[in-house]
Design a protein around this motif. Structure first.
Motif, PDB file in Angstrom:
ATOM      1  N   GLU A  39      -3.477   2.293   5.721  1.00 22.16           N
ATOM      2  CA  GLU A  39      -4.691   1.444   6.006  1.00 22.16           C
ATOM      3  C   GLU A  39      -5.731   1.493   7.042  1.00 22.16           C
ATOM      4  O   GLU A  39      -6.682   1.749   6.644  1.00 22.16           O
ATOM      5  CB  GLU A  39      -4.050  -0.124   6.371  1.00 22.16           C
ATOM      6  N   LYS A  71      -5.301   0.149  -5.500  1.00 21.54           N
ATOM      7  CA  LYS A  71      -6.171  -0.688  -4.406  1.00 21.54           C
ATOM      8  C   LYS A  71      -5.468  -2.014  -4.152  1.00 21.54           C
ATOM      9  O   LYS A  71      -5.069  -2.930  -5.003  1.00 21.54           O
ATOM     10  CB  LYS A  71      -7.551  -0.685  -4.919  1.00 21.54           C
ATOM     11  N   LEU A 127      -7.523   4.982   5.799  1.00 13.43           N
ATOM     12  CA  LEU A 127      -8.461   4.414   4.681  1.00 13.43           C
ATOM     13  C   LEU A 127      -9.732   3.916   5.264  1.00 13.43           C
ATOM     14  O   LEU A 127     -10.791   4.160   4.992  1.00 13.43           O
ATOM     15  CB  LEU A 127      -8.072   3.326   3.847  1.00 13.43           C
ATOM     16  N   ARG A 168       1.104   4.061  -3.290  1.00 14.85           N
ATOM     17  CA  ARG A 168       0.697   5.451  -2.936  1.00 14.85           C
ATOM     18  C   ARG A 168       1.769   6.367  -3.058  1.00 14.85           C
ATOM     19  O   ARG A 168       1.765   7.480  -3.385  1.00 14.85           O
ATOM     20  CB  ARG A 168       0.214   5.531  -1.356  1.00 14.85           C
ATOM     21  N   LEU A 175       0.905  -0.974   0.087  1.00  9.43           N
ATOM     22  CA  LEU A 175      -0.112  -0.182  -0.056  1.00  9.43           C
ATOM     23  C   LEU A 175       0.910   1.322   0.002  1.00  9.43           C
ATOM     24  O   LEU A 175       0.586   2.188  -0.757  1.00  9.43           O
ATOM     25  CB  LEU A 175      -0.831   0.093   1.432  1.00  9.43           C
TER      26      LEU A 175
END
Ligand code: BGC
Length: 267
Positions: A258, A162, A261, A133, A129
């Motif tokens: 995470e 994603k 999100l 990003r 992730l």
């Protein structure tokens, strides 16, 4: 002192914690830049690394981070990584960790111990992730596979930025073996392999994964991504393969991303 309602502020810094086999590391993460705002805190992983012992050390790391100038509100959520399958807050595999973790409600246990919301994510998923990003996978469309080479082999499956969680591609069976038992960084050291010899195993591994998923990009993480000059140039693949950008902090940053999100604190 941070204000109580800071936890609802979009993009406000959050704490990320990375539980590893040798160290439990944490930092206050700037979610706009994907960087730590203060010093990283690291405490050796207790041995045996049982759930109760690890929870104590996680609490110590969080406590220490809470004294840093950019520390978020004391009731803000904390993101944590763990080196096993995590589904609905439960630990569902324990390949390289104390077996007493199996079927532990890790989210519930850490939330109770820290007295603030905690959610746990697989370590490689967190690294993936963070890379998607802020690192080598930024703006890459389609499938990106982040493969971490360490004690085991971890993997993150990213599609259009994603995460598809819990891809356990380190456990593909290749030539009759669980891949990570032959091709992880620790297996290289254990077997005393030269970079040339190790590259042969990596070639076999990455060719197979490439054949199965046809990704747009491979990103290689874990401690030995620092030595990528020794093995990446030897690999012949149709997929570009690059070292991870975030290095040591990828897990901490990914854990914070995470939880942000999940709590809708970032987009
Ligand atoms: C575990 C994965 C983990 C990886 C890297 C593997 O043995 O099954 O869940 O991501 O090691 O720590």
């Amino acid at each position: 002192m941070a204000k109580k309602d800071d936890k609802t502020v979009k993009n406000a810094p959050l704490i990320g914690i990375d539980i590893g086999g040798t160290g439990i590391k944490g930092g206050v993460v700037d979610l706009k830049k994907g960087k730590l705002l203060g010093d990283r805190v690291r405490i050796p992983t207790p041995q045996p690394a049982t759930p109760a012992a690890v929870a104590e050390v996680v609490a110590q790391v969080v406590q220490e981070l809470s004294t840093q100038p950019h520390a978020p509100a004391p009731d803000s959520p904390v993101g944590v990584t763990f080196p096993g399958i995590i589904q609905h807050g439960m630990v569902l595999s324990a390949a390289n960790v104390d077996k007493s973790w199996l079927n532990t409600d890790i989210d519930g246990m850490l939330t109770a111990r820290l007295g603030r919301p905690v959610e746990v994510i697989n370590d490689a998923d967190a690294a993936g992730l963070a890379e998607a990003r802020f690192g080598a996978g930024e703006n890459v469309k389609g499938t990106v596979l982040v493969i971490t080479l360490g004690t085991g082999i971890g993997s993150a499956f990213i599609f259009n930025g994603k995460l598809v969680p819990n891809a356990e591609l380190g456990h593909l069976e290749i030539d009759g073996f669980d891949a990570e038992t032959k091709a992880s960084a620790v297996a290289r050291e254990r077997d005393g392999l030269s970079w040339e010899e190790y590259s042969v195993l990596l070639q076999r591994y990455f060719s197979h994964v490439e054949f199965l998923f046809s990704p747009e990009l491979f990103i290689v993480g874990g401690g030995i991504s620092k030595r990528s000059d020794e093995y990446l140039p030897r690999l012949k693949l149709r997929t570009p393969i690059v070292p991870a950008v975030l290095k040591n902090d990828a897990g901490i940053v990914g854990a914070a991303v995470e939880i942000a999100l999940k709590h809708k604190l970032v987009k």
